[in-house]
Design a protein around this motif. Structure first.
Motif, PDB file in Angstrom:
ATOM      1  N   GLN A 240       0.850  -1.184   0.000  1.00 28.91           N
ATOM      2  CA  GLN A 240       0.000   0.000   0.000  1.00 28.91           C
ATOM      3  C   GLN A 240       0.886   1.235   0.000  1.00 28.91           C
ATOM      4  O   GLN A 240       1.967   1.241   0.603  1.00 28.91           O
ATOM      5  CB  GLN A 240      -0.927   0.004   1.222  1.00 28.91           C
ATOM      6  CG  GLN A 240      -1.905  -1.161   1.256  1.00 28.91           C
ATOM      7  CD  GLN A 240      -3.013  -0.970   2.265  1.00 28.91           C
ATOM      8  OE1 GLN A 240      -3.445   0.152   2.527  1.00 28.91           O
ATOM      9  NE2 GLN A 240      -3.479  -2.073   2.840  1.00 28.91           N
ATOM     10  N   GLU A 241       0.429   2.271  -0.683  1.00 23.40           N
ATOM     11  CA  GLU A 241       1.177   3.518  -0.743  1.00 23.40           C
ATOM     12  C   GLU A 241       0.192   4.665  -0.879  1.00 23.40           C
ATOM     13  O   GLU A 241      -1.000   4.461  -1.139  1.00 23.40           O
ATOM     14  CB  GLU A 241       2.155   3.513  -1.918  1.00 23.40           C
ATOM     15  CG  GLU A 241       1.488   3.383  -3.278  1.00 23.40           C
ATOM     16  CD  GLU A 241       2.476   3.346  -4.421  1.00 23.40           C
ATOM     17  OE1 GLU A 241       2.249   2.556  -5.347  1.00 23.40           O
ATOM     18  OE2 GLU A 241       3.474   4.097  -4.389  1.00 23.40           O
ATOM     19  N   ILE A 249       8.203   4.588  -1.736  1.00 23.67           N
ATOM     20  CA  ILE A 249       7.962   4.157  -0.359  1.00 23.67           C
ATOM     21  C   ILE A 249       6.594   3.486  -0.287  1.00 23.67           C
ATOM     22  O   ILE A 249       5.579   4.093  -0.629  1.00 23.67           O
ATOM     23  CB  ILE A 249       8.012   5.341   0.629  1.00 23.67           C
ATOM     24  CG1 ILE A 249       9.350   6.060   0.540  1.00 23.67           C
ATOM     25  CG2 ILE A 249       7.745   4.861   2.058  1.00 23.67           C
ATOM     26  CD1 ILE A 249       9.428   7.308   1.411  1.00 23.67           C
ATOM     27  N   LYS A 250       6.583   2.242   0.160  1.00 26.24           N
ATOM     28  CA  LYS A 250       5.339   1.498   0.285  1.00 26.24           C
ATOM     29  C   LYS A 250       5.305   0.781   1.636  1.00 26.24           C
ATOM     30  O   LYS A 250       6.350   0.564   2.268  1.00 26.24           O
ATOM     31  CB  LYS A 250       5.203   0.475  -0.849  1.00 26.24           C
ATOM     32  CG  LYS A 250       5.194   1.088  -2.244  1.00 26.24           C
ATOM     33  CD  LYS A 250       5.067   0.024  -3.327  1.00 26.24           C
ATOM     34  CE  LYS A 250       5.119   0.644  -4.725  1.00 26.24           C
ATOM     35  NZ  LYS A 250       4.978  -0.383  -5.793  1.00 26.24           N
ATOM     36  N   ALA A 251       4.111   0.416   2.049  1.00 24.23           N
ATOM     37  CA  ALA A 251       3.952  -0.417   3.239  1.00 24.23           C
ATOM     38  C   ALA A 251       3.786  -1.851   2.768  1.00 24.23           C
ATOM     39  O   ALA A 251       2.855  -2.160   2.016  1.00 24.23           O
ATOM     40  CB  ALA A 251       2.743   0.028   4.043  1.00 24.23           C
ATOM     41  N   ILE A 263       8.828  -0.428   2.943  1.00 19.04           N
ATOM     42  CA  ILE A 263       9.899  -0.822   2.039  1.00 19.04           C
ATOM     43  C   ILE A 263      10.230   0.371   1.159  1.00 19.04           C
ATOM     44  O   ILE A 263       9.339   0.992   0.573  1.00 19.04           O
ATOM     45  CB  ILE A 263       9.506  -2.067   1.211  1.00 19.04           C
ATOM     46  CG1 ILE A 263      10.649  -2.498   0.284  1.00 19.04           C
ATOM     47  CG2 ILE A 263       8.214  -1.863   0.442  1.00 19.04           C
ATOM     48  CD1 ILE A 263      10.440  -3.890  -0.317  1.00 19.04           C
ATOM     49  N   LEU A 264      11.501   0.734   1.116  1.00 20.07           N
ATOM     50  CA  LEU A 264      11.977   1.910   0.390  1.00 20.07           C
ATOM     51  C   LEU A 264      12.756   1.445  -0.834  1.00 20.07           C
ATOM     52  O   LEU A 264      13.681   0.618  -0.707  1.00 20.07           O
ATOM     53  CB  LEU A 264      12.886   2.767   1.278  1.00 20.07           C
ATOM     54  CG  LEU A 264      12.255   3.684   2.334  1.00 20.07           C
ATOM     55  CD1 LEU A 264      11.300   2.950   3.251  1.00 20.07           C
ATOM     56  CD2 LEU A 264      13.341   4.382   3.147  1.00 20.07           C
ATOM     57  N   TYR A 265      12.398   1.973  -1.997  1.00 21.67           N
ATOM     58  CA  TYR A 265      13.036   1.547  -3.241  1.00 21.67           C
ATOM     59  C   TYR A 265      14.223   2.462  -3.546  1.00 21.67           C
ATOM     60  O   TYR A 265      14.153   3.374  -4.365  1.00 21.67           O
ATOM     61  CB  TYR A 265      12.006   1.517  -4.369  1.00 21.67           C
ATOM     62  CG  TYR A 265      10.960   0.449  -4.140  1.00 21.67           C
ATOM     63  CD1 TYR A 265      11.148  -0.844  -4.636  1.00 21.67           C
ATOM     64  CD2 TYR A 265       9.830   0.711  -3.376  1.00 21.67           C
ATOM     65  CE1 TYR A 265      10.209  -1.841  -4.395  1.00 21.67           C
ATOM     66  CE2 TYR A 265       8.888  -0.280  -3.129  1.00 21.67           C
ATOM     67  CZ  TYR A 265       9.084  -1.556  -3.636  1.00 21.67           C
ATOM     68  OH  TYR A 265       8.159  -2.550  -3.387  1.00 21.67           O
ATOM     69  N   ALA A 276      15.177   8.470   8.101  1.00 23.31           N
ATOM     70  CA  ALA A 276      14.671   9.783   7.687  1.00 23.31           C
ATOM     71  C   ALA A 276      13.386   9.664   6.875  1.00 23.31           C
ATOM     72  O   ALA A 276      12.398  10.371   7.119  1.00 23.31           O
ATOM     73  CB  ALA A 276      15.739  10.521   6.875  1.00 23.31           C
ATOM     74  N   ASP A 277      13.382   8.767   5.900  1.00 25.38           N
ATOM     75  CA  ASP A 277      12.207   8.653   5.039  1.00 25.38           C
ATOM     76  C   ASP A 277      11.065   7.912   5.722  1.00 25.38           C
ATOM     77  O   ASP A 277       9.908   8.086   5.349  1.00 25.38           O
ATOM     78  CB  ASP A 277      12.598   7.991   3.720  1.00 25.38           C
ATOM     79  CG  ASP A 277      13.364   8.953   2.815  1.00 25.38           C
ATOM     80  OD1 ASP A 277      12.725   9.682   2.055  1.00 25.38           O
ATOM     81  OD2 ASP A 277      14.602   8.989   2.901  1.00 25.38           O
ATOM     82  N   ASP A 278      11.379   7.127   6.732  1.00 24.08           N
ATOM     83  CA  ASP A 278      10.317   6.535   7.544  1.00 24.08           C
ATOM     84  C   ASP A 278       9.569   7.632   8.291  1.00 24.08           C
ATOM     85  O   ASP A 278       8.334   7.632   8.357  1.00 24.08           O
ATOM     86  CB  ASP A 278      10.930   5.536   8.534  1.00 24.08           C
ATOM     87  CG  ASP A 278       9.886   4.833   9.384  1.00 24.08           C
ATOM     88  OD1 ASP A 278       8.774   4.578   8.881  1.00 24.08           O
ATOM     89  OD2 ASP A 278      10.182   4.529  10.559  1.00 24.08           O
ATOM     90  N   ILE A 279      10.318   8.591   8.841  1.00 22.74           N
ATOM     91  CA  ILE A 279       9.682   9.704   9.552  1.00 22.74           C
ATOM     92  C   ILE A 279       8.889  10.583   8.580  1.00 22.74           C
ATOM     93  O   ILE A 279       7.728  10.928   8.832  1.00 22.74           O
ATOM     94  CB  ILE A 279      10.735  10.561  10.276  1.00 22.74           C
ATOM     95  CG1 ILE A 279      11.503   9.725  11.297  1.00 22.74           C
ATOM     96  CG2 ILE A 279      10.080  11.752  10.969  1.00 22.74           C
ATOM     97  CD1 ILE A 279      12.714  10.438  11.896  1.00 22.74           C
ATOM     98  N   ALA A 280       9.527  10.936   7.476  1.00 20.69           N
ATOM     99  CA  ALA A 280       8.896  11.861   6.528  1.00 20.69           C
ATOM    100  C   ALA A 280       7.658  11.278   5.864  1.00 20.69           C
ATOM    101  O   ALA A 280       6.808  12.027   5.383  1.00 20.69           O
ATOM    102  CB  ALA A 280       9.907  12.283   5.460  1.00 20.69           C
TER     103      ALA A 280
END
Length: 305
Positions: A240-241, A249-251, A263-265, A276-280
């Motif tokens: 999901q995104e 960035i997707k869950a 999960i970050l591509y 950082a991108d988890d927070i953002a």
């Protein structure tokens, strides 16, 4: 026909794809420096800008305080061998105490973040941490290391967690990567930490490979894709995104354990950072918060969501 100076190819190796490395150990200074840079960039166009800049300042401090810190001591060789034999993390969280290295690391971190712009509540929490007696600090450390931070003292524990991240990153960097063994998919092979998120990387030797990122020491370890990093199930995995996003960035949602981990591509954007991108991307967590999946990863800077 063989020519002088030529090398006969090994037929068995033709067409063989090199196996990606199992782990990538952290570079403690660069880890936090790059994180700070990414957070500052993300703050330019994000509703969470003040908080992102605050965490960027903490990350910059995590990098800067490492100058002339005393050397952390790894476990003895027999303990490292025993951990490998029984598939246990070589860095035992239960043995971490208030030694000179830990005290110096935490103290420097607390001093370095005093001047950061922050809400009054965060400044008061920092003052309480700086004034905490040794036994109280031990309790806070234990709460961080067991991922069981009390809801009424999150702010205090964020500072302790930041200091322990530095300490454990420095320890992990000194391990022999070739002697590390897989624990389970969702457990760091260095310190036993939970993942903050996972990355699909674009490294030359591991193009398209997925790595989990440790929430404590920053180690990356390989986990097969399209598989839940928490329960290892390969069934009922969905993604999901946020609609209209960049697709980076997707869950990753698991129907078996009803959990998700982002999960970050990184192969699409090399600047993506697991913390950082988890927070953002908090908006994605908010989107999923009242749904059927619970957040299964750990990030000390996103507690209470």
């Amino acid at each position: 026909m063989t020519h002088p100076g030529s090398v006969d190819p090994n037929p068995a190796s033709i067409g063989r794809v090199p196996a990606p490395p199992f782990v990538k150990l952290p570079d403690p200074r660069r880890l936090f420096e790059a994180r700070s840079e990414r957070l500052e960039f993300l703050a330019q166009a994000n509703e969470l800008a003040p908080y992102l800049r605050f965490i960027a300042g903490i990350a910059a401090a995590q990098s800067a305080i490492q100058d002339n810190l005393p050397e952390p001591q790894l476990p003895f060789t027999d303990a490292l061998d025993r951990a490998r034999k029984f598939a246990m993390p070589p860095l035992d969280r239960n043995r971490v105490d208030m030694d000179d290295v830990v005290c110096t690391t935490l103290g420097r971190l607390f001093d370095a973040v005093v001047s950061l712009a922050k809400p009054n509540e965060a400044q008061a929490a920092l003052a309480r941490v700086k004034a905490a007696p040794a036994e109280e600090m031990r309790v806070m450390m234990r709460s961080v290391l067991t991922d069981s931070i009390p809801a009424d003292a999150i702010a205090e524990h964020v500072y302790v967690a930041a200091g322990l991240q530095v300490h454990f990153a420095r320890l992990a960097a000194r391990l022999d990567k070739d002697k590390l063994t897989r624990i389970t998919d969702g457990v760091c092979p260095c310190c036993g930490g939970a993942p903050t998120s996972s990355l699909v990387v674009g490294w030359m030797e591991a193009e398209g490979t997925r790595y989990c990122s440790c929430s404590l020491c920053g180690t990356l370890w390989n986990v097969v894709r399209v598989k839940c990093v928490l329960c290892s199930s390969g069934k009922g995995i969905g993604y999901q995104e946020i609609e209209g996003g960049a697709g980076t960035i997707k869950a990753e949602c698991c129907d078996t354990c009803r959990s998700y981990v982002k999960i970050l591509y990184q192969q699409k954007d090399m600047t993506l950072d697991p913390v950082a991108d988890d927070i953002a991307s908090l908006g994605l967590d908010i989107l999923l918060k009242d749904g059927e999946y619970r957040r299964g990863s750990f990030n000390p800077f996103l507690l209470g969501i």
